[in-house]
Design a protein around this motif. Structure first.
Motif, PDB file in Angstrom:
ATOM      1  N   LYS A  25      22.215  36.264 -50.803  1.00  0.00           N
ATOM      2  CA  LYS A  25      21.371  35.361 -50.023  1.00  0.00           C
ATOM      3  C   LYS A  25      20.620  36.114 -48.927  1.00  0.00           C
ATOM      4  CE  LYS A  25      24.254  31.289 -50.788  1.00  0.00           C
ATOM      5  NZ  LYS A  25      25.203  30.352 -50.174  1.00  0.00           N
ATOM      6  N   LEU A  26      21.307  37.033 -48.266  1.00  0.00           N
ATOM      7  CA  LEU A  26      20.670  37.810 -47.205  1.00  0.00           C
ATOM      8  C   LEU A  26      19.574  38.719 -47.756  1.00  0.00           C
ATOM      9  CD1 LEU A  26      23.762  38.733 -45.009  1.00  0.00           C
ATOM     10  CD2 LEU A  26      21.875  37.208 -44.393  1.00  0.00           C
ATOM     11  N   LYS A  27      19.812  39.296 -48.913  1.00  0.00           N
ATOM     12  CA  LYS A  27      18.784  40.138 -49.530  1.00  0.00           C
ATOM     13  C   LYS A  27      17.550  39.322 -49.881  1.00  0.00           C
ATOM     14  CE  LYS A  27      21.600  43.855 -51.420  1.00  0.00           C
ATOM     15  NZ  LYS A  27      22.046  44.551 -52.627  1.00  0.00           N
ATOM     16  N   ARG A  28      17.752  38.104 -50.392  1.00  0.00           N
ATOM     17  CA  ARG A  28      16.616  37.224 -50.701  1.00  0.00           C
ATOM     18  C   ARG A  28      15.860  36.851 -49.437  1.00  0.00           C
ATOM     19  NH1 ARG A  28      18.703  32.327 -53.911  1.00  0.00           N
ATOM     20  NH2 ARG A  28      16.717  31.563 -53.175  1.00  0.00           N
ATOM     21  N   LEU A  29      16.596  36.580 -48.376  1.00  0.00           N
ATOM     22  CA  LEU A  29      15.980  36.233 -47.097  1.00  0.00           C
ATOM     23  C   LEU A  29      15.160  37.402 -46.554  1.00  0.00           C
ATOM     24  CD1 LEU A  29      15.787  34.016 -44.943  1.00  0.00           C
ATOM     25  CD2 LEU A  29      17.801  35.016 -43.867  1.00  0.00           C
ATOM     26  N   ILE A  30      15.713  38.594 -46.630  1.00  0.00           N
ATOM     27  CA  ILE A  30      14.991  39.793 -46.183  1.00  0.00           C
ATOM     28  C   ILE A  30      13.720  39.979 -46.998  1.00  0.00           C
ATOM     29  CG2 ILE A  30      15.095  42.324 -46.137  1.00  0.00           C
ATOM     30  CD1 ILE A  30      18.079  41.991 -45.324  1.00  0.00           C
ATOM     31  N   ARG A  31      13.818  39.794 -48.313  1.00  0.00           N
ATOM     32  CA  ARG A  31      12.651  39.906 -49.183  1.00  0.00           C
ATOM     33  C   ARG A  31      11.568  38.897 -48.773  1.00  0.00           C
ATOM     34  NH1 ARG A  31      14.896  38.932 -54.368  1.00  0.00           N
ATOM     35  NH2 ARG A  31      16.422  40.497 -53.870  1.00  0.00           N
ATOM     36  N   SER A  32      11.998  37.686 -48.462  1.00  0.00           N
ATOM     37  CA  SER A  32      11.054  36.648 -48.032  1.00  0.00           C
ATOM     38  C   SER A  32      10.386  37.039 -46.721  1.00  0.00           C
ATOM     39  CB  SER A  32      11.769  35.314 -47.853  1.00  0.00           C
ATOM     40  OG  SER A  32      12.258  34.851 -49.070  1.00  0.00           O
ATOM     41  N   TYR A  33      11.174  37.533 -45.775  1.00  0.00           N
ATOM     42  CA  TYR A  33      10.616  37.949 -44.483  1.00  0.00           C
ATOM     43  C   TYR A  33       9.637  39.100 -44.659  1.00  0.00           C
ATOM     44  CZ  TYR A  33      13.737  35.008 -41.691  1.00  0.00           C
ATOM     45  OH  TYR A  33      14.378  33.963 -41.106  1.00  0.00           O
ATOM     46  N   ARG A  34       9.969  40.034 -45.525  1.00  0.00           N
ATOM     47  CA  ARG A  34       9.052  41.156 -45.769  1.00  0.00           C
ATOM     48  C   ARG A  34       7.732  40.667 -46.342  1.00  0.00           C
ATOM     49  NH1 ARG A  34      13.356  45.509 -48.193  1.00  0.00           N
ATOM     50  NH2 ARG A  34      14.109  46.253 -46.180  1.00  0.00           N
ATOM     51  N   GLN A  35       7.798  39.679 -47.226  1.00  0.00           N
ATOM     52  CA  GLN A  35       6.575  39.116 -47.804  1.00  0.00           C
ATOM     53  C   GLN A  35       5.745  38.417 -46.738  1.00  0.00           C
ATOM     54  OE1 GLN A  35       5.341  39.559 -50.974  1.00  0.00           O
ATOM     55  NE2 GLN A  35       3.540  38.685 -49.996  1.00  0.00           N
TER      56      GLN A  35
END
Length: 71
Positions: A25-35
């Motif tokens: 979940k944290l990796k997905r959140l980080i990916r979203s923030y990077r986008q």
């Protein structure tokens, strides 16, 4: 003793599963923030280019080619 070992092993496995889910979940959140950051940087560059163009249009001068290439 074997029962205690099996019980503790089961608890460790459960905890590892929970941590793996949180990690995902944290990796997905980080990916979203990077986008979002990338999108904002792109928008910022567009706005800077627009402002740059307006500054030159306002005073009637032409944009020098070397400055235009930066955008």
């Amino acid at each position: 003793m074997d029962r205690l070992y099996l019980f503790m092993n089961k608890k460790v496995i459960e905890e590892n599963k929970q941590l793996a889910e949180e990690n995902y979940k944290l990796k997905r959140l980080i990916r979203s923030y990077r986008q979002v950051i990338a999108d904002l940087q792109t928008e910022n560059m567009s706005l800077e280019k627009e402002l740059f163009e307006e500054e030159f249009e306002d005073d009637g001068t032409e944009i020098p080619a070397d400055l235009w290439d930066k955008f």
